[in-house]
Design an enzyme around this catalytic site. Structure first.
Site, PDB file in Angstrom:
ATOM      1  N   LYS A  80     -10.966 -34.367   5.357  1.00  0.00           N
ATOM      2  CA  LYS A  80     -12.098 -33.645   5.481  1.00  0.00           C
ATOM      3  C   LYS A  80     -12.597 -34.132   6.863  1.00  0.00           C
ATOM      4  CE  LYS A  80     -14.921 -30.582   4.642  1.00  0.00           C
ATOM      5  NZ  LYS A  80     -14.453 -29.026   3.908  1.00  0.00           N
ATOM      6  N   VAL A 182     -26.666 -16.300   4.273  1.00  0.00           N
ATOM      7  CA  VAL A 182     -25.794 -15.610   4.400  1.00  0.00           C
ATOM      8  C   VAL A 182     -24.813 -15.285   5.099  1.00  0.00           C
ATOM      9  CG1 VAL A 182     -26.767 -14.142   2.474  1.00  0.00           C
ATOM     10  CG2 VAL A 182     -28.128 -13.987   4.982  1.00  0.00           C
ATOM     11  N   HIS A 184     -20.579 -16.722   6.415  1.00  0.00           N
ATOM     12  CA  HIS A 184     -19.720 -16.603   6.211  1.00  0.00           C
ATOM     13  C   HIS A 184     -19.285 -16.018   4.491  1.00  0.00           C
ATOM     14  CE1 HIS A 184     -18.252 -18.527  10.151  1.00  0.00           C
ATOM     15  NE2 HIS A 184     -17.618 -17.641  10.934  1.00  0.00           N
TER      16      HIS A 184
HETATM   17  P1  NAD Z   1     -21.877 -20.782   7.912  1.00  0.00           P
HETATM   18  O1  NAD Z   1     -22.315 -21.578   8.571  1.00  0.00           O
HETATM   19  O2  NAD Z   1     -21.134 -19.561   8.201  1.00  0.00           O
HETATM   20  O3  NAD Z   1     -22.657 -20.222   6.667  1.00  0.00           O
HETATM   21  C1  NAD Z   1     -23.421 -20.995   6.548  1.00  0.00           C
HETATM   22  C2  NAD Z   1     -24.995 -20.478   5.730  1.00  0.00           C
HETATM   23  O4  NAD Z   1     -26.169 -20.953   5.724  1.00  0.00           O
HETATM   24  C3  NAD Z   1     -25.216 -20.139   8.142  1.00  0.00           C
HETATM   25  O5  NAD Z   1     -26.138 -18.979   8.116  1.00  0.00           O
HETATM   26  C4  NAD Z   1     -26.694 -20.596   8.058  1.00  0.00           C
HETATM   27  O6  NAD Z   1     -27.515 -20.062   8.606  1.00  0.00           O
HETATM   28  C5  NAD Z   1     -27.500 -20.581   6.680  1.00  0.00           C
HETATM   29  N1  NAD Z   1     -28.730 -22.212   6.331  1.00  0.00           N
HETATM   30  C6  NAD Z   1     -28.257 -23.232   6.701  1.00  0.00           C
HETATM   31  N2  NAD Z   1     -29.020 -24.024   6.984  1.00  0.00           N
HETATM   32  C7  NAD Z   1     -29.818 -23.571   5.311  1.00  0.00           C
HETATM   33  C8  NAD Z   1     -30.849 -22.987   4.657  1.00  0.00           C
HETATM   34  N3  NAD Z   1     -31.960 -24.866   4.820  1.00  0.00           N
HETATM   35  N4  NAD Z   1     -31.594 -21.742   3.910  1.00  0.00           N
HETATM   36  C9  NAD Z   1     -31.262 -21.110   4.250  1.00  0.00           C
HETATM   37  N5  NAD Z   1     -29.898 -21.101   4.558  1.00  0.00           N
HETATM   38  C10 NAD Z   1     -29.810 -21.692   5.745  1.00  0.00           C
HETATM   39  O7  NAD Z   1     -20.382 -21.288   6.421  1.00  0.00           O
HETATM   40  P2  NAD Z   1     -19.888 -20.704   5.267  1.00  0.00           P
HETATM   41  O8  NAD Z   1     -18.123 -21.334   5.666  1.00  0.00           O
HETATM   42  O9  NAD Z   1     -20.117 -19.263   4.809  1.00  0.00           O
HETATM   43  O10 NAD Z   1     -19.711 -21.563   3.978  1.00  0.00           O
HETATM   44  C11 NAD Z   1     -21.086 -21.965   3.590  1.00  0.00           C
HETATM   45  C12 NAD Z   1     -20.726 -23.210   2.425  1.00  0.00           C
HETATM   46  O11 NAD Z   1     -20.272 -22.953   1.796  1.00  0.00           O
HETATM   47  C13 NAD Z   1     -20.408 -24.624   3.054  1.00  0.00           C
HETATM   48  O12 NAD Z   1     -21.340 -26.045   2.699  1.00  0.00           O
HETATM   49  C14 NAD Z   1     -19.605 -24.580   2.997  1.00  0.00           C
HETATM   50  O13 NAD Z   1     -19.063 -25.996   2.898  1.00  0.00           O
HETATM   51  C15 NAD Z   1     -19.063 -24.266   1.373  1.00  0.00           C
HETATM   52  N6  NAD Z   1     -17.905 -23.745   1.390  1.00  0.00           N
HETATM   53  C16 NAD Z   1     -17.469 -22.648   2.686  1.00  0.00           C
HETATM   54  C17 NAD Z   1     -15.477 -22.123   2.166  1.00  0.00           C
HETATM   55  C18 NAD Z   1     -15.487 -21.139   2.754  1.00  0.00           C
HETATM   56  O14 NAD Z   1     -13.828 -20.819   3.292  1.00  0.00           O
HETATM   57  N7  NAD Z   1     -15.916 -20.786   4.270  1.00  0.00           N
HETATM   58  C19 NAD Z   1     -15.496 -22.427   1.220  1.00  0.00           C
HETATM   59  C20 NAD Z   1     -16.134 -23.536   1.056  1.00  0.00           C
HETATM   60  C21 NAD Z   1     -17.111 -23.962   0.477  1.00  0.00           C
END
Ligand code: NAD
Length: 355
Positions: A80, A182, A184
């Site tokens: 990572k 909410v 990605h």
């Molecule tokens: P992102 O940044 O697009 O979305 C995260 C969302 O959470 C944002 O809208 C942010 O404003 C919100 N957020 C942050 N702190 C918050 C809180 N305290 N309360 C409520 N909302 C809050 O990220 P993503 O790509 O959607 O990923 C989300 C999670 O999933 C991360 O932990 C990431 O590591 C994990 N993940 C993502 C992927 C992927 O394909 N993108 C794959 C595996 C794991």
């Protein structure tokens, strides 16, 4: 700050610090294990409270990638990268090019893709400097591109598996689900769950993202402070890690925890705390593997959408195995998943092959 006796240090193979004053890039790349293949895992861009927090995050996230890739059956180890975001060093082409050069110096031992705070377009810039990058903007018919829809779809299937195991139902119709974050993944997931007739409450600290979710029929808003404790059947953490801990677990009302966020448990013991309360926890790196499955297929150029779909569709069967073992041995699901991952890694690369 110490590293070798850091509580999250687990014989990581590489911890690579890069400070590039010309672009303001400060990144830490961690390669946890290359036992099953080159280390693959996303790059997160985040404003950390301290350098020590960034080190803790990258150590935990990279080990999680080793386990995630192992259980997903991918021929990759775990790594990572975390960029220490800084208002004085905003996103720029120069910064992402510097990131690409930093990754390239590792000669393929680490392959990156997008995580929180990064986009396919950012990865395209990185790819100008290194070939060890995936999750690039899609071109043509093949799979690949933004991994988050695949992560969301895998989570959706995983939620159904957990509901079946804990609530004995194969339908989400009428079930109450709280989605924390909410962005990605969370937005895609919310759509899929709403289409199945679930009653959704969502929270996000970002008003724009929240607004997009509220446009989906039947979704209501809860404050970010209260979402974890909402009176729901299922909680899907889809924001950041460390949300399940000794303070939050006693107040949870959900019977199932199944969401996309990495490192949802603050400590291993939190898995036992959930099990004691008869809350079924879907280990995060098992349920959220859809994105890395897509990224891996794209990188290896075995990129038909059907193959990715078939592999992501196996997430429920992996979860069912873990749930069954946990039930039979009366041990927490996170412990079962960690043991399974470590067994696969110990077995070595011969046992792993992409489908
Ligand atoms: P992102 O940044 O697009 O979305 C995260 C969302 O959470 C944002 O809208 C942010 O404003 C919100 N957020 C942050 N702190 C918050 C809180 N305290 N309360 C409520 N909302 C809050 O990220 P993503 O790509 O959607 O990923 C989300 C999670 O999933 C991360 O932990 C990431 O590591 C994990 N993940 C993502 C992927 C992927 O394909 N993108 C794959 C595996 C794991």
């Amino acid at each position: 700050m110490t590293v070798f006796d850091h509580r999250e240090f687990d014989h990581h193979e590489i911890l690579h610090f890069v400070d590039d004053p010309a672009t303001g890039l400060r990144v830490i790349i961690a390669v946890h294990s290359t036992a099953l293949g080159p280390a693959a895992g996303g790059c997160r861009r985040w404003q950390y409270a301290s350098d020590a927090d960034a080190v803790t995050d990258v150590l935990r996230l990279s080990r999680g990638m080793t386990y995630k890739n192992a259980i997903a059956g991918l021929p990759f180890g775990g790594g990572k990268a975390v960029i220490l975001a800084d208002d004085d060093a905003p996103k720029s082409e120069a910064l992402f090019r510097a990131l690409g050069r930093a990754i390239d110096t590792l000669g393929g031992r680490y392959i990156t893709a997008e995580d929180v705070g990064m986009s396919p377009e950012d990865m395209r810039i990185v790819s100008e400097e290194t070939r060890y990058v995936s999750g690039l903007p899609r071109s043509g018919e093949g799979a690949g591109g933004d991994p988050s829809p695949w992560t969301a779809w895998g989570c959706y299937l995983g939620i159904k598996a957990a509901v079946e195991a804990r609530l004995g139902s194969d339908s989400l119709e009428g079930l109450k689900i709280a989605v924390q974050g909410v962005g990605h993944v969370g937005l895609h997931l919310t759509k899929l769950l709403a289409e199945d007739g679930a009653k959704l409450v969502v929270a996000d600290v970002n008003r724009d993202n929240l607004k997009k979710a509220q446009e989906i029929a039947g979704v209501s808003e809860v404050s970010p402070r209260d979402i974890l404790f909402a009176d729901v059947d299922i909680l899907a953490p889809c924001a950041l890690g460390n949300v399940l801990n000794s303070q939050t677990i006693p107040k949870l009302k959900a019977k199932v925890i199944a969401g996309a966020a990495n490192n949802q448990l603050s400590t291993e013991e939190d898995g036992a705390r959930l099990a004691e309360r008869e809350i079924l926890y879907a280990p995060d790196y098992v349920i959220n593997a859809g994105g890395i499955i897509s990224v891996a297929h794209e990188f290896l150029d075995q990129s038909s959408e059907e193959q990715v779909r078939a592999e992501v569709s196996r997430i429920p069967e992996r979860l069912h195995e873990i749930f069954a073992d946990a039930k039979q041995s009366q041990r927490p699901t996170n412990v079962i998943a960690d043991e399974l991952a470590r067994r696969i890694v110990a077995g070595g690369a011969d046992t792993r092959q992409i489908a």
